[in-house]
Design a protein around this motif. Structure first.
Motif, PDB file in Angstrom:
ATOM      1  N   SER A 108       0.832  -1.205   0.000  1.00  0.00           N
ATOM      2  CA  SER A 108       0.000   0.000   0.000  1.00  0.00           C
ATOM      3  C   SER A 108       0.865   1.254   0.000  1.00  0.00           C
ATOM      4  O   SER A 108       2.009   1.254   0.449  1.00  0.00           O
ATOM      5  CB  SER A 108      -0.927   0.021   1.217  1.00  0.00           C
ATOM      6  N   ILE A 109       0.283   2.329  -0.505  1.00  0.00           N
ATOM      7  CA  ILE A 109       0.982   3.609  -0.478  1.00  0.00           C
ATOM      8  C   ILE A 109       0.594   4.359   0.790  1.00  0.00           C
ATOM      9  O   ILE A 109      -0.395   4.042   1.450  1.00  0.00           O
ATOM     10  CB  ILE A 109       0.638   4.468  -1.708  1.00  0.00           C
ATOM     11  N   ARG A 110       1.357   5.343   1.145  1.00  0.00           N
ATOM     12  CA  ARG A 110       1.000   6.273   2.214  1.00  0.00           C
ATOM     13  C   ARG A 110       1.567   7.640   1.861  1.00  0.00           C
ATOM     14  O   ARG A 110       0.902   8.467   1.283  1.00  0.00           O
ATOM     15  CB  ARG A 110       1.504   5.768   3.575  1.00  0.00           C
ATOM     16  N   MET A 111       2.833   7.867   2.178  1.00  0.00           N
ATOM     17  CA  MET A 111       3.492   9.128   1.844  1.00  0.00           C
ATOM     18  C   MET A 111       4.490   8.859   0.719  1.00  0.00           C
ATOM     19  O   MET A 111       5.411   8.060   0.885  1.00  0.00           O
ATOM     20  CB  MET A 111       4.210   9.696   3.069  1.00  0.00           C
ATOM     21  N   PRO A 112       4.327   9.498  -0.447  1.00  0.00           N
ATOM     22  CA  PRO A 112       5.151   9.138  -1.618  1.00  0.00           C
ATOM     23  C   PRO A 112       6.640   9.420  -1.465  1.00  0.00           C
ATOM     24  O   PRO A 112       7.464   8.655  -1.963  1.00  0.00           O
ATOM     25  CB  PRO A 112       4.559   9.983  -2.745  1.00  0.00           C
ATOM     26  N   SER A 113       6.991  10.532  -0.794  1.00  0.00           N
ATOM     27  CA  SER A 113       8.401  10.909  -0.747  1.00  0.00           C
ATOM     28  C   SER A 113       8.631  11.920   0.368  1.00  0.00           C
ATOM     29  O   SER A 113       7.690  12.517   0.905  1.00  0.00           O
ATOM     30  CB  SER A 113       8.845  11.534  -2.076  1.00  0.00           C
ATOM     31  N   LYS A 114       9.905  12.133   0.697  1.00  0.00           N
ATOM     32  CA  LYS A 114      10.265  13.147   1.698  1.00  0.00           C
ATOM     33  C   LYS A 114       9.905  14.534   1.190  1.00  0.00           C
ATOM     34  O   LYS A 114       9.505  15.409   1.976  1.00  0.00           O
ATOM     35  CB  LYS A 114      11.768  13.061   1.985  1.00  0.00           C
ATOM     36  N   GLU A 115      10.018  14.752  -0.119  1.00  0.00           N
ATOM     37  CA  GLU A 115       9.685  16.055  -0.696  1.00  0.00           C
ATOM     38  C   GLU A 115       8.205  16.361  -0.520  1.00  0.00           C
ATOM     39  O   GLU A 115       7.826  17.482  -0.150  1.00  0.00           O
ATOM     40  CB  GLU A 115      10.056  16.086  -2.185  1.00  0.00           C
ATOM     41  N   VAL A 116       7.356  15.377  -0.759  1.00  0.00           N
ATOM     42  CA  VAL A 116       5.915  15.564  -0.560  1.00  0.00           C
ATOM     43  C   VAL A 116       5.612  15.804   0.912  1.00  0.00           C
ATOM     44  O   VAL A 116       4.807  16.673   1.259  1.00  0.00           O
ATOM     45  CB  VAL A 116       5.137  14.339  -1.093  1.00  0.00           C
ATOM     46  N   GLU A 144      -3.737  15.585  -4.513  1.00  0.00           N
ATOM     47  CA  GLU A 144      -2.857  16.149  -5.542  1.00  0.00           C
ATOM     48  C   GLU A 144      -1.430  15.651  -5.372  1.00  0.00           C
ATOM     49  O   GLU A 144      -0.685  15.539  -6.352  1.00  0.00           O
ATOM     50  CB  GLU A 144      -2.898  17.678  -5.493  1.00  0.00           C
ATOM     51  N   SER A 145      -1.059  15.322  -4.147  1.00  0.00           N
ATOM     52  CA  SER A 145       0.285  14.799  -3.875  1.00  0.00           C
ATOM     53  C   SER A 145       0.344  13.283  -4.001  1.00  0.00           C
ATOM     54  O   SER A 145       1.396  12.686  -3.793  1.00  0.00           O
ATOM     55  CB  SER A 145       0.723  15.201  -2.463  1.00  0.00           C
ATOM     56  N   LYS A 146      -0.819  12.667  -4.310  1.00  0.00           N
ATOM     57  CA  LYS A 146      -0.937  11.205  -4.431  1.00  0.00           C
ATOM     58  C   LYS A 146      -0.493  10.518  -3.143  1.00  0.00           C
ATOM     59  O   LYS A 146       0.243   9.519  -3.137  1.00  0.00           O
ATOM     60  CB  LYS A 146      -0.158  10.692  -5.642  1.00  0.00           C
ATOM     61  N   ALA A 147      -0.975  11.085  -2.039  1.00  0.00           N
ATOM     62  CA  ALA A 147      -0.696  10.544  -0.710  1.00  0.00           C
ATOM     63  C   ALA A 147      -2.012  10.141  -0.049  1.00  0.00           C
ATOM     64  O   ALA A 147      -3.057  10.732  -0.314  1.00  0.00           O
ATOM     65  CB  ALA A 147       0.014  11.584   0.147  1.00  0.00           C
ATOM     66  N   ILE A 148      -1.952   9.141   0.810  1.00  0.00           N
ATOM     67  CA  ILE A 148      -3.091   8.766   1.642  1.00  0.00           C
ATOM     68  C   ILE A 148      -2.788   9.269   3.048  1.00  0.00           C
ATOM     69  O   ILE A 148      -1.880   8.780   3.714  1.00  0.00           O
ATOM     70  CB  ILE A 148      -3.306   7.236   1.656  1.00  0.00           C
ATOM     71  N   LEU A 149      -3.547  10.266   3.496  1.00  0.00           N
ATOM     72  CA  LEU A 149      -3.267  10.897   4.779  1.00  0.00           C
ATOM     73  C   LEU A 149      -3.960  10.169   5.932  1.00  0.00           C
ATOM     74  O   LEU A 149      -3.316   9.728   6.871  1.00  0.00           O
ATOM     75  CB  LEU A 149      -3.675  12.363   4.744  1.00  0.00           C
ATOM     76  N   GLY A 150      -5.275  10.069   5.864  1.00  0.00           N
ATOM     77  CA  GLY A 150      -5.998   9.372   6.929  1.00  0.00           C
ATOM     78  C   GLY A 150      -5.756   9.961   8.297  1.00  0.00           C
ATOM     79  O   GLY A 150      -5.661   9.236   9.289  1.00  0.00           O
ATOM     80  N   LEU A 151      -5.664  11.287   8.374  1.00  0.00           N
ATOM     81  CA  LEU A 151      -5.327  11.942   9.638  1.00  0.00           C
ATOM     82  C   LEU A 151      -6.540  12.206  10.516  1.00  0.00           C
ATOM     83  O   LEU A 151      -6.408  12.581  11.675  1.00  0.00           O
ATOM     84  CB  LEU A 151      -4.606  13.269   9.364  1.00  0.00           C
ATOM     85  N   GLY A 152      -7.750  12.012   9.950  1.00  0.00           N
ATOM     86  CA  GLY A 152      -8.943  12.241  10.753  1.00  0.00           C
ATOM     87  C   GLY A 152      -9.215  13.722  10.977  1.00  0.00           C
ATOM     88  O   GLY A 152      -8.727  14.587  10.255  1.00  0.00           O
ATOM     89  N   ASN A 153     -10.001  14.007  12.017  1.00  0.00           N
ATOM     90  CA  ASN A 153     -10.336  15.382  12.409  1.00  0.00           C
ATOM     91  C   ASN A 153     -11.073  16.143  11.312  1.00  0.00           C
ATOM     92  O   ASN A 153     -10.989  17.363  11.236  1.00  0.00           O
ATOM     93  CB  ASN A 153      -9.075  16.165  12.808  1.00  0.00           C
ATOM     94  N   ARG A 154     -11.822  15.419  10.462  1.00  0.00           N
ATOM     95  CA  ARG A 154     -12.625  16.107   9.459  1.00  0.00           C
ATOM     96  C   ARG A 154     -13.984  16.450  10.062  1.00  0.00           C
ATOM     97  O   ARG A 154     -14.570  15.663  10.799  1.00  0.00           O
ATOM     98  CB  ARG A 154     -12.813  15.210   8.222  1.00  0.00           C
ATOM     99  N   LYS A 155     -14.518  17.613   9.755  1.00  0.00           N
ATOM    100  CA  LYS A 155     -15.801  18.032  10.316  1.00  0.00           C
ATOM    101  C   LYS A 155     -16.924  17.078   9.913  1.00  0.00           C
ATOM    102  O   LYS A 155     -17.908  16.930  10.632  1.00  0.00           O
ATOM    103  CB  LYS A 155     -16.128  19.455   9.853  1.00  0.00           C
ATOM    104  N   SER A 156     -16.792  16.448   8.758  1.00  0.00           N
ATOM    105  CA  SER A 156     -17.842  15.571   8.257  1.00  0.00           C
ATOM    106  C   SER A 156     -17.678  14.123   8.706  1.00  0.00           C
ATOM    107  O   SER A 156     -18.463  13.266   8.343  1.00  0.00           O
ATOM    108  CB  SER A 156     -17.851  15.610   6.724  1.00  0.00           C
ATOM    109  N   ALA A 157     -16.652  13.849   9.516  1.00  0.00           N
ATOM    110  CA  ALA A 157     -16.362  12.466   9.894  1.00  0.00           C
ATOM    111  C   ALA A 157     -17.484  11.888  10.753  1.00  0.00           C
ATOM    112  O   ALA A 157     -18.006  12.541  11.643  1.00  0.00           O
ATOM    113  CB  ALA A 157     -15.042  12.397  10.658  1.00  0.00           C
TER     114      ALA A 157
END
Length: 375
Positions: free
Chosen positions: A33-41, A174-187
């Protein structure tokens, strides 16, 4: 280990099936699985105010590289059990990732995925990582795949997050990353959208069956064999999926401690113990040792794990070590990988010194052994 934790660890181990053999299994989630693509991202998202430094997954986890596998395999080959067997890591694998370009070209109306072979090609320009995994990891049972899901996202909730227009999610996309950090108002969930088999409605619930079935078929097509065991992302899933799992040759559930969605946005904990079976005869066991250096780099993970292994063996249980892929990844931080591999070496040394009769197994082998003794 405080007294409350000590009692909890004994509670997990004293019930159910037992064995005199000192078996060690390492179960490691998230491979492929992907998560964070690179250190630059990572750096760019942090500058833009996205708290990617707050989760050790977004801080350290990325698609495995060839160097990650080479360094991990070198450590595993450095040790042998009483049977001359190297330590094995069960790589609970995802077989697909979001196809960001296809989703964008479809105006975010429909979810699309790509197989992990394409993901490796997109990341590295070749499939060398996958070939190395198959040739050395699978054939040598150093890193042996089992099924974790089609992808490591709940498609409904992730697409909902993108449709919400929240800057955090759009920047991640846009960065092709999966964040999954939560804390969304709509969660609406207690867990974030990385729980692939969570649901909040009957429509979502039953849409997961074809996703599961397709994932199992993709797993067989990708690796060349069926998975005998399963662990859902974030340990969240409904029991109604067992029929589909059983029909596709899944005989074992790696995690007896299961979170079951209540269909209203919440989850309910369900305890199962060693050797418990469901209506299809599928067997459950427990992860009873924690080894997660990326979560807390300064913690004494070796001593803690050794205490937990001791409790497991005292009750006649295998030591099933929980250790996510993130611990062994170096793309975002070489220090993260180096620290974890050093501690892993120390753990193997300590295990073999204290228990020379230790036996290393993969999860499917543990399940086969339990099945043979439970009949």
């Amino acid at each position: 280990m405080n007294f409350k934790t000590f009692l909890a660890k004994n509670y997990v181990n004293f019930r159910g099936w037992s064995t005199k053999r000192k078996i060690v299994v390492i179960e490691s989630d998230d491979w492929g699985s992907i998560r964070m693509p690179s250190k630059e991202v990572y750096d760019d998202l942090l500058i833009k105010g996205i708290p990617v430094n707050k989760s050790y997954f977004t801080r350290y986890d990325s698609l495995e590289s060839k160097e990650d596998l080479q360094q991990l395999f070198a450590v595993l080959r450095s040790f042998e059990d009483k049977n001359g067997r190297n330590p094995s890591i069960t790589a609970n694998a995802l077989v697909a990732n979001p196809d960001f370009d296809a989703i964008k070209n479809d105006n975010f109306e429909t979810y699309h995925y790509e197989k992990i072979e394409k993901t490796y090609q997109r990341y590295y320009g070749n499939t060398d990582v996958f070939e190395l995994w198959k040739k050395e990891g699978i054939e040598g049972r150093l890193l042996y795949p089992q099924f974790h899901g089609r992808e490591h996202i709940g498609v409904w909730e992730w697409m909902h997050a993108l449709h919400s227009g929240e800057p955090q999610e759009l920047l991640g996309f846009e960065s092709k990353a999966i964040l999954g950090l939560g804390n969304r108002k709509s969660a609406t969930r207690q867990k974030d959208y990385t729980a692939a088999f969570d649901y909040v409605s009957d429509e979502e619930k039953f849409s997961l069956i074809p996703i599961l079935e397709e994932g199992l078929q993709l797993f067989e097509g990708t690796f060349g064999f069926k998975s005998k065991s399963f662990i859902a992302p974030s340990a969240i899933r409904g029991d109604y999926l067992d029929e589909c799992l059983f029909a596709n040759n899944v005989l074992y559930h790696q995690l007896g401690g299961q979170w079951v969605p209540n269909g209203k946005g919440g989850i309910v904990y369900k305890d199962r113990f060693w050797g418990d079976r469901n209506e299809f005869g599928q067997i459950y066991w427990r992860r009873n040792v924690m080894f997660e250096p990326s979560r807390q780099p300064d913690f004494d993970w070796v001593s803690s794990a050794m205490k937990e292994v001791n409790i497991a063996f005292r009750w006649g249980k295998p030591a099933v070590i929980n250790s996510h892929r993130v611990n062994f990844m170096g793309t975002l931080s070489e220090e993260n990988r180096a620290n974890s591999l050093q501690l892993l070496s120390e753990l193997f040394s300590a295990l073999l010194k204290k228990w020379p009769d230790v036996e290393f197994m993969c999860s499917d082998e543990l399940g086969d052994y339990m099945m043979s003794t439970l009949k």
